[in-house]
Design an enzyme around this catalytic site. Structure first.
Site, PDB file in Angstrom:
ATOM      1  N   ASN A 122       9.151  -2.076  -2.499  1.00  0.00           N
ATOM      2  CA  ASN A 122       9.089  -3.178  -3.477  1.00  0.00           C
ATOM      3  C   ASN A 122      10.366  -3.159  -4.317  1.00  0.00           C
ATOM      4  O   ASN A 122      10.313  -2.962  -5.515  1.00  0.00           O
ATOM      5  CB  ASN A 122       7.895  -3.010  -4.422  1.00  0.00           C
ATOM      6  CG  ASN A 122       6.606  -2.780  -3.668  1.00  0.00           C
ATOM      7  OD1 ASN A 122       6.211  -3.604  -2.861  1.00  0.00           O
ATOM      8  ND2 ASN A 122       5.984  -1.651  -3.920  1.00  0.00           N
ATOM      9  N   CYS A 253       1.340   0.289  -1.919  1.00  0.00           N
ATOM     10  CA  CYS A 253       0.626   1.537  -1.644  1.00  0.00           C
ATOM     11  C   CYS A 253      -0.843   1.474  -2.049  1.00  0.00           C
ATOM     12  O   CYS A 253      -1.598   2.410  -1.796  1.00  0.00           O
ATOM     13  CB  CYS A 253       1.316   2.718  -2.308  1.00  0.00           C
ATOM     14  SG  CYS A 253       1.737   2.414  -4.026  1.00  0.00           S
TER      15      CYS A 253
END
Ligand code: FE2
Length: 876
Positions: A122, A253
């Site tokens: 990210n 995640c």
């Protein structure tokens, strides 16, 4: 330098030092900014980030080669718009929160320079998010992006930096490492001018951050279990899971890793996945994926699969799937190394498990949670609130997402009201310092300004007190079917019980329970309770001294609440308001307790105290609770007219000691003072008369009132060290309580009036006032004196004179106790006195050696001049 930074060249060190120096300067300048200043900078940064959301998403895709461009745009928008929506009204400068009721103010202080690691998964969204947080909190940041996401991160930092500086942020507030080496990171992580490490990245980066010895925010890996429970909305659940697991190709995640499905809906769920574009693998295909996308040596996912599309993964490993396949679903039969696909997979491969029961499903979810995902995220789809709560309790996860996608749900602000973030704290389970969604408050040192608060005080007494001669007649006011008079043999013999009986309605059944007028024992109390039960009493009249009334209080407690445990209720406490043990409020019986005192000392007729002697176990239990206070007190002097002289003196001095100790107690209040002072005045005036002229009705009456009034004071303000010493001494040498008090009293006044070696923490009293209180008492008694010292000295003199008048022994030696005997007893005496709760409200905290000195002062008695001299020297 250390072994991890030894390879850095001088030039590189100079470069890194330059970054830190620039950040430190910027942070220093930034401290001058107001809340309005930072808010003025943050808004255009957010707008710039939104404007460049697509551009930055494309850069990230081009450079990292993982994820989905469209999803990265959404991530960039969430990182700006949603984060702004959360922070825009938050105060992050100066006073940020006020709690007037609690006298508390929270103030924010920036950290200074933050060193921040950015992950490949990210990249730009995390940079945008952290830049906004840093400006909002007036911090400078040095970014260290993943080497394969460096260019897109640098561009995101540039856009944020230029916009921030343009609108007033200090030069140098953000910097981005030009290239990335572990040595650079190690050097900066240990730099003395870096205040915080914010490590969003893989386990290695997080571990390095925490190993640096610096305060760190680190987020651990996840392994999100999902419980698809039989009551769930299946259509919604499967769509949500697909949305989440395929979002940016599974790089968040928090995304789903293993879905545990109830047996009843398993087949329907699998069909739903297939219908909506997932490829459900057969056992051979699952086996193939197990040994390709998971590294057989480490048991972790293969980096080459991270952020890749399902069809690309399928093609790479040789699976034949439909061209529009968005997810590979792999049934597994267990969790752990033997089931490789049960670990974290940051790509669109989703394990599913068929559970035969809710218990099995929950157990498998726990196993997944513990297989690399502790502290991170867990997801449940269910309509059963009980199961949802049970799941929440069983999962070790900072975020438990209910009936919504795990990845976007965990980001916060989209599917729920959690704080928007790109950094998920995983708590101690994940080796992190927080379970929060990391936010602006983690970028601040929050200071608490706590004002002194005035604790609530109280003044509680029985609501009916009848006094003066023949006050006993008021018994007529109290209807009763069955009354038990608790009294002692001598009082029964001299006809006191008959006087009482005379004023009880003839319709009332009256029984007399005679107890030995000695220390109340457990057996005595339990015998009384038996009688109360036998006669179904609704009124108890306690006629006697302190021990009789104490016994009646405990009989009533046990009669009304049989489960009351004296041992437990007698547990020590420091503050009545915060005590651990609570007295029972459920009552199986109810009886009015009327207390008629036959001595003028303990005041037990109004106090909330009772002392029990458990002789079988050699223990004394002191009970204290306002529920023990008698309902009615009768202070009728006709019952004390026949007190012998010695008892008159002993009990009278006990009364005076109660009042003097309550007056200087750390719990004293104007309410208790008014009673204490009046009791002192009455005792000084009437005790000598009652002693000399036992038949003087006025003196007896006034001393009887004085004892009750002093008891009202110490019921609310408690006593002090004089009682602690007297209890210990009286118990060891068998000396009457009032007499033991008398031996200590002048010495304790001198002791309390001097500057304490150790002050007693006391929120109730501003400053040290004991000596002034004594001076006030001297004034009240008209003892003369111009200064506080003189007045205290005169008070001590007056107490001594009173003791002499009453024929009190004036020293321990005068009792015939030798120096050797006292020396031998001293260890026990000091231990007992220090263990006595009475001194907890003393104005001065007694040191153990001071207790010993006080005993020796009392031994010598007349050596008071020395103590008084100390008063003169020390107090002002
Ligand atoms: Fe006492």
């Amino acid at each position: 330098m250390n072994e991890k930074t030894a390879n850095l060249s001088q030039e590189r060190v100079a470069y890194l030092e330059g970054l830190v120096s620039q950040g430190r300067t910027a942070a220093a300048v930034f401290t001058q900014c107001t809340q309005e200043d930072v808010d003025r900078i943050v808004k255009p940064m957010v707008l710039a980030g939104q404007k460049q959301a697509q551009y930055l998403a494309r850069l990230a895709i081009e450079e990292t080669k993982l994820g989905v461009m469209e999803d990265k745009v959404i991530k960039n928008m969430v990182a700006t718009e949603f984060v702004y929506n959360y922070v825009k009204d938050k105060r992050t400068v100066g006073v940020i929160r006020e709690f007037p009721d609690r006298g508390l103010i929270e103030m924010a202080e920036p950290i200074g320079v933050i060193f921040s690691l950015i992950p490949i998964t990210n990249p730009t969204s995390t940079v945008l998010f952290k830049c906004i947080m840093a400006i909002k909190t007036r911090n400078a940041v040095i970014f260290s992006p993943h080497p394969n996401a460096w260019r897109c991160c640098r561009e995101a930092v540039r856009i944020m930096y230029e916009t921030a500086v343009k609108h007033g942020a200090p030069e140098g507030v953000f910097a981005c490492l030009e290239s990335h080496t572990l040595e650079d990171n190690a050097y900066l992580m240990r730099h003395k001018d870096v205040g915080l490490i914010d490590a969003t990245g893989g386990p290695g980066a997080v571990k390095a951050a925490y190993s640096s010895g610096k305060p760190a925010l680190g987020v651990g890996p996840g392994n999100t279990p999902v419980y698809l429970e039989k009551s769930a909305d299946l259509n919604m659940a499967v769509v949500d899971i697909i949305i989440s697991k395929t979002f940016d190709n599974g790089t968040i995640c928090a995304s789903e890793q293993t879905v545990v499905i109830d047996d009843e809906i398993y087949d329907a769920a699998v069909k739903k996945f297939a219908d909506l574009g997932a490829h459900v693998c057969n056992s051979k295909e699952t086996e193939l994926l197990s040994c390709t996308v998971i590294d057989p040596n480490t048991g972790f996912m293969q980096p080459m699969a991270v952020g890749q599309r399902a069809i690309d993964i399928a093609r790479f490993v040789g699976l034949s799937v439909k061209p529009n396949t968005k997810l590979l679903v792999t049934p597994i039969q267990g969790v752990g190394r033997e089931h490789p696909l049960s670990v974290e997979k940051l790509f669109p491969v989703l394990a599913i498990y068929r559970a035969k029961s809710a218990d099995e499903a929950l157990k498998v979810c726990v196993d997944v949670n513990h297989a690399g995902g502790l502290g991170h995220t867990a997801v449940i789809f269910s309509r059963n609130d009980e199961i949802i709560r049970k799941f929440g309790e069983m999962m070790n996860a900072g975020r438990i997402i209910v009936n919504s996608p795990g990845s976007i749900g965990a980001l916060g602000g989209v599917y729920n009201d959690m704080v928007p973030t790109f950094s998920f704290g995983c708590g101690t389970g994940g080796g992190n310092s927080t379970t929060d969604n990391v936010n602006v408050y983690h970028y601040l040192n929050i200071k608490r300004l706590a004002r002194r608060t005035q604790p609530h005080m109280w003044f509680r007494i029985p609501n009916q007190i009848y006094f003066n001669v023949n006050a006993v007649e008021n018994l007529r006011n109290f209807p009763s079917r069955s009354t038990i008079i608790v009294t002692s043999p001598p009082l029964e013999q001299i006809g006191h019980a008959d006087i009482v009986r005379r004023y009880i309605s003839p319709q009332t059944q009256v029984h007399v329970s005679v107890i030995p007028d000695a220390e109340p024992e457990l057996k005595t109390v339990m015998d009384g309770v038996e009688a109360l039960n036998f006669y179904k009493a609704d009124q108890i009249i306690a006629l006697g001294g302190g021990s009789v009334i104490d016994a009646a209080k405990m009989m009533k407690l046990k009669y009304e609440s049989p489960e009351a445990d004296f041992e437990e209720l007698g547990a020590p406490f420091l503050d009545l308001r915060k005590r651990v043990v609570q007295y029972p409020t459920q009552k199986v019986n109810q009886a009015r307790l009327v207390a008629i005192s036959t001595t003028s000392g303990t005041g037990s007729e109004v106090t909330p105290f009772a002392v029990l002697f458990d002789k079988a176990n050699g223990r004394k239990v002191t009970l204290a609770d306002y529920s023990l206070s008698p309902d009615v007190a009768i202070v009728d002097p006709q019952f004390v007219m026949s007190m012998p002289k010695g008892l008159t003196a002993d009990t009278g001095i006990d009364c005076l000691t109660h009042a003097l100790e309550a007056a200087v107690s750390s719990y004293a209040s104007p309410y208790t003072d008014s009673n204490a002072m009046q009791a002192i005045r009455l005792a000084f005036k009437y005790l000598p008369i009652a002693y000399e002229y036992p038949h003087d009705e006025e003196a007896r009456n006034m001393m009887h009132n004085a004892a009750c009034i002093a008891a009202i004071a110490f019921s609310n303000a408690s006593v002090g060290v004089n009682h602690a010493l007297a209890h210990a001494f009286g118990a060891r040498f068998g000396i009457a309580h009032g007499r033991a008090n008398a031996l200590m009293l002048p010495h304790v006044i001198a002791y309390n009036a001097a500057v304490p070696a150790k002050f007693m923490p006391s929120p109730n009293q501003p400053g040290y006032v004991a000596h002034r209180k004594y001076a006030m008492i001297a004034e009240l008694l008209g003892l003369g004196g111009h200064t506080v010292e003189e007045k205290v000295k005169n008070l001590i003199g007056a107490v001594e004179q009173l003791l002499d008048q009453l024929g009190m022994p004036r020293s321990i030696a005068a009792l015939g106790i030798s120096k050797g005997a006292l020396e031998q007893a001293m260890p026990d005496l000091v231990k007992l006195a220090f263990a006595d709760p009475s001194w907890l409200s003393n104005p001065r905290m007694p040191l153990v050696k001071e207790l010993e000195e006080l005993f020796w002062s009392a031994f010598h008695g007349r050596g008071l001049a020395k103590a008084v001299g100390a008063v003169q020297q020390q107090i002002s």
